[in-house]
Design a protein around this motif. Sequence first.
Motif, PDB file in Angstrom:
ATOM      1  N   CYS A  87       0.834  -1.207   0.000  1.00 12.81           N
ATOM      2  CA  CYS A  87       0.000   0.000   0.000  1.00 12.81           C
ATOM      3  C   CYS A  87       0.871   1.260   0.000  1.00 12.81           C
ATOM      4  O   CYS A  87       0.655   2.175  -0.792  1.00 12.81           O
ATOM      5  CB  CYS A  87      -0.932  -0.025   1.211  1.00 12.81           C
ATOM      6  SG  CYS A  87      -2.053   1.375   1.298  1.00 12.81           S
ATOM      7  N   LEU A  88       1.877   1.308   0.884  1.00 13.36           N
ATOM      8  CA  LEU A  88       2.758   2.479   0.945  1.00 13.36           C
ATOM      9  C   LEU A  88       3.572   2.632  -0.338  1.00 13.36           C
ATOM     10  O   LEU A  88       3.782   3.749  -0.816  1.00 13.36           O
ATOM     11  CB  LEU A  88       3.687   2.386   2.158  1.00 13.36           C
ATOM     12  CG  LEU A  88       3.005   2.554   3.509  1.00 13.36           C
ATOM     13  CD1 LEU A  88       3.989   2.279   4.638  1.00 13.36           C
ATOM     14  CD2 LEU A  88       2.399   3.944   3.645  1.00 13.36           C
ATOM     15  N   ASN A  89       4.027   1.517  -0.912  1.00 17.29           N
ATOM     16  CA  ASN A  89       4.754   1.582  -2.180  1.00 17.29           C
ATOM     17  C   ASN A  89       3.863   2.160  -3.282  1.00 17.29           C
ATOM     18  O   ASN A  89       4.305   2.961  -4.104  1.00 17.29           O
ATOM     19  CB  ASN A  89       5.260   0.203  -2.598  1.00 17.29           C
ATOM     20  CG  ASN A  89       6.444  -0.263  -1.788  1.00 17.29           C
ATOM     21  OD1 ASN A  89       7.071   0.505  -1.078  1.00 17.29           O
ATOM     22  ND2 ASN A  89       6.738  -1.537  -1.876  1.00 17.29           N
ATOM     23  N   THR A  90       2.607   1.755  -3.293  1.00 23.36           N
ATOM     24  CA  THR A  90       1.665   2.257  -4.291  1.00 23.36           C
ATOM     25  C   THR A  90       1.433   3.754  -4.105  1.00 23.36           C
ATOM     26  O   THR A  90       1.467   4.516  -5.073  1.00 23.36           O
ATOM     27  CB  THR A  90       0.326   1.489  -4.194  1.00 23.36           C
ATOM     28  OG1 THR A  90       0.591   0.096  -4.395  1.00 23.36           O
ATOM     29  CG2 THR A  90      -0.678   1.979  -5.223  1.00 23.36           C
ATOM     30  N   MET A  94       2.583   6.559  -6.846  1.00 23.32           N
ATOM     31  CA  MET A  94       1.579   7.451  -7.439  1.00 23.32           C
ATOM     32  C   MET A  94       1.957   8.912  -7.214  1.00 23.32           C
ATOM     33  O   MET A  94       1.840   9.738  -8.121  1.00 23.32           O
ATOM     34  CB  MET A  94       0.191   7.166  -6.844  1.00 23.32           C
ATOM     35  CG  MET A  94      -0.404   5.878  -7.344  1.00 23.32           C
ATOM     36  SD  MET A  94      -2.017   5.380  -6.652  1.00 23.32           S
ATOM     37  CE  MET A  94      -2.617   6.749  -5.749  1.00 23.32           C
ATOM     38  N   LEU A  95       2.418   9.233  -5.999  1.00 19.94           N
ATOM     39  CA  LEU A  95       2.804  10.614  -5.704  1.00 19.94           C
ATOM     40  C   LEU A  95       3.974  11.063  -6.567  1.00 19.94           C
ATOM     41  O   LEU A  95       3.966  12.162  -7.114  1.00 19.94           O
ATOM     42  CB  LEU A  95       3.172  10.763  -4.223  1.00 19.94           C
ATOM     43  CG  LEU A  95       2.014  10.753  -3.250  1.00 19.94           C
ATOM     44  CD1 LEU A  95       2.519  10.693  -1.814  1.00 19.94           C
ATOM     45  CD2 LEU A  95       1.150  11.983  -3.446  1.00 19.94           C
ATOM     46  N   MET A  96       4.979  10.210  -6.686  1.00 19.60           N
ATOM     47  CA  MET A  96       6.146  10.571  -7.500  1.00 19.60           C
ATOM     48  C   MET A  96       5.741  10.773  -8.961  1.00 19.60           C
ATOM     49  O   MET A  96       6.232  11.697  -9.615  1.00 19.60           O
ATOM     50  CB  MET A  96       7.231   9.498  -7.387  1.00 19.60           C
ATOM     51  CG  MET A  96       7.820   9.406  -5.997  1.00 19.60           C
ATOM     52  SD  MET A  96       8.355  11.014  -5.426  1.00 19.60           S
ATOM     53  CE  MET A  96      10.060  10.736  -5.210  1.00 19.60           C
ATOM     54  N   THR A  97       4.842   9.941  -9.442  1.00 11.90           N
ATOM     55  CA  THR A  97       4.369  10.083 -10.820  1.00 11.90           C
ATOM     56  C   THR A  97       3.600  11.390 -10.978  1.00 11.90           C
ATOM     57  O   THR A  97       3.851  12.163 -11.913  1.00 11.90           O
ATOM     58  CB  THR A  97       3.496   8.876 -11.210  1.00 11.90           C
ATOM     59  OG1 THR A  97       4.276   7.682 -11.070  1.00 11.90           O
ATOM     60  CG2 THR A  97       3.007   8.991 -12.643  1.00 11.90           C
ATOM     61  N   LYS A  98       2.681  11.667 -10.047  1.00  7.37           N
ATOM     62  CA  LYS A  98       1.880  12.901 -10.114  1.00  7.37           C
ATOM     63  C   LYS A  98       2.753  14.152 -10.008  1.00  7.37           C
ATOM     64  O   LYS A  98       2.431  15.189 -10.570  1.00  7.37           O
ATOM     65  CB  LYS A  98       0.830  12.925  -8.996  1.00  7.37           C
ATOM     66  CG  LYS A  98      -0.292  11.948  -9.201  1.00  7.37           C
ATOM     67  CD  LYS A  98      -1.316  12.539 -10.112  1.00  7.37           C
ATOM     68  CE  LYS A  98      -2.561  11.686 -10.127  1.00  7.37           C
ATOM     69  NZ  LYS A  98      -3.495  12.159 -11.115  1.00  7.37           N
ATOM     70  N   MET A  99       3.869  14.042  -9.274  1.00  7.27           N
ATOM     71  CA  MET A  99       4.770  15.186  -9.092  1.00  7.27           C
ATOM     72  C   MET A  99       5.732  15.358 -10.266  1.00  7.27           C
ATOM     73  O   MET A  99       6.580  16.251 -10.254  1.00  7.27           O
ATOM     74  CB  MET A  99       5.562  15.012  -7.788  1.00  7.27           C
ATOM     75  CG  MET A  99       4.701  15.117  -6.554  1.00  7.27           C
ATOM     76  SD  MET A  99       5.588  14.663  -5.044  1.00  7.27           S
ATOM     77  CE  MET A  99       6.826  15.935  -4.972  1.00  7.27           C
ATOM     78  N   GLY A 100       5.601  14.501 -11.283  1.00  2.00           N
ATOM     79  CA  GLY A 100       6.459  14.613 -12.456  1.00  2.00           C
ATOM     80  C   GLY A 100       7.852  14.041 -12.249  1.00  2.00           C
ATOM     81  O   GLY A 100       8.781  14.386 -12.972  1.00  2.00           O
ATOM     82  N   LYS A 101       8.005  13.162 -11.277  1.00  2.00           N
ATOM     83  CA  LYS A 101       9.311  12.570 -10.977  1.00  2.00           C
ATOM     84  C   LYS A 101       9.524  11.249 -11.703  1.00  2.00           C
ATOM     85  O   LYS A 101      10.520  10.570 -11.453  1.00  2.00           O
ATOM     86  CB  LYS A 101       9.460  12.340  -9.464  1.00  2.00           C
ATOM     87  CG  LYS A 101       9.255  13.566  -8.613  1.00  2.00           C
ATOM     88  CD  LYS A 101      10.425  14.493  -8.718  1.00  2.00           C
ATOM     89  CE  LYS A 101      10.251  15.658  -7.747  1.00  2.00           C
ATOM     90  NZ  LYS A 101      11.316  16.616  -7.885  1.00  2.00           N
ATOM     91  N   VAL A 102       8.599  10.884 -12.597  1.00  2.00           N
ATOM     92  CA  VAL A 102       8.729   9.654 -13.381  1.00  2.00           C
ATOM     93  C   VAL A 102       8.570  10.025 -14.857  1.00  2.00           C
ATOM     94  O   VAL A 102       7.608  10.687 -15.229  1.00  2.00           O
ATOM     95  CB  VAL A 102       7.656   8.611 -12.981  1.00  2.00           C
ATOM     96  CG1 VAL A 102       7.740   7.376 -13.864  1.00  2.00           C
ATOM     97  CG2 VAL A 102       7.777   8.246 -11.513  1.00  2.00           C
ATOM     98  N   LYS A 103       9.548   9.623 -15.643  1.00  2.00           N
ATOM     99  CA  LYS A 103       9.490   9.848 -17.085  1.00  2.00           C
ATOM    100  C   LYS A 103       9.935   8.566 -17.777  1.00  2.00           C
ATOM    101  O   LYS A 103      10.929   7.954 -17.385  1.00  2.00           O
ATOM    102  CB  LYS A 103      10.415  10.994 -17.481  1.00  2.00           C
ATOM    103  CG  LYS A 103       9.930  12.342 -16.971  1.00  2.00           C
ATOM    104  CD  LYS A 103      10.236  13.422 -17.957  1.00  2.00           C
ATOM    105  CE  LYS A 103       9.673  14.746 -17.681  1.00  2.00           C
ATOM    106  NZ  LYS A 103       9.477  15.340 -16.502  1.00  2.00           N
ATOM    107  N   LYS A 104       9.208   8.178 -18.798  1.00  2.00           N
ATOM    108  CA  LYS A 104       9.517   6.962 -19.563  1.00  2.00           C
ATOM    109  C   LYS A 104       9.696   5.745 -18.645  1.00  2.00           C
ATOM    110  O   LYS A 104      10.531   4.891 -18.890  1.00  2.00           O
ATOM    111  CB  LYS A 104      10.762   7.158 -20.423  1.00  2.00           C
ATOM    112  CG  LYS A 104      10.591   8.181 -21.532  1.00  2.00           C
ATOM    113  CD  LYS A 104      11.803   8.213 -22.434  1.00  2.00           C
ATOM    114  CE  LYS A 104      11.605   9.211 -23.554  1.00  2.00           C
ATOM    115  NZ  LYS A 104      12.763   9.255 -24.451  1.00  2.00           N
TER     116      LYS A 104
END
Length: 130
Positions: A87-90, A94-104
């Motif tokens: 749950c915490l990993n999810t 999600m937060l890192m993705t929403k914050m733009g910290k994930v690309k490709k």
Amino acid sequence: KTAEQIIKRKNINFKDVVIGLAASGNTPFTCKIMEEASKKDSLTIAISNNPKGEILKFGKIQIILNTKEEVIAGSTRLKAATAQKICLNTISSMLMTKMGKVKKGVMIDMVPTNQKLKQRKKLIASILNR
């Protein structure tokens, strides 16, 4: 320190998110932290493996991981803790993705503090430059 002292010392307020985890949902200290954080209007997320856990009263967001009884009684590190970790990993992914910290499909903006991370940063750069 008491829950009240910790919330005050950390200056928890409406800008903060406080996540409380309790397998039983009734851990007194965790419930008190959540209660105090909710008084400060922070976003509180209560995670309980018990659908009737007291902690859920203090969560603006309530997550129930109903893992039922453990295979070994009293050993919450098995089903309960594993479900909490997922749950915490999810949530963090999600937060890192929403914050733009994930690309490709890779994490960016990392701070390489050792040789292993410096190598990883090079790998990430090569992936992003494809």
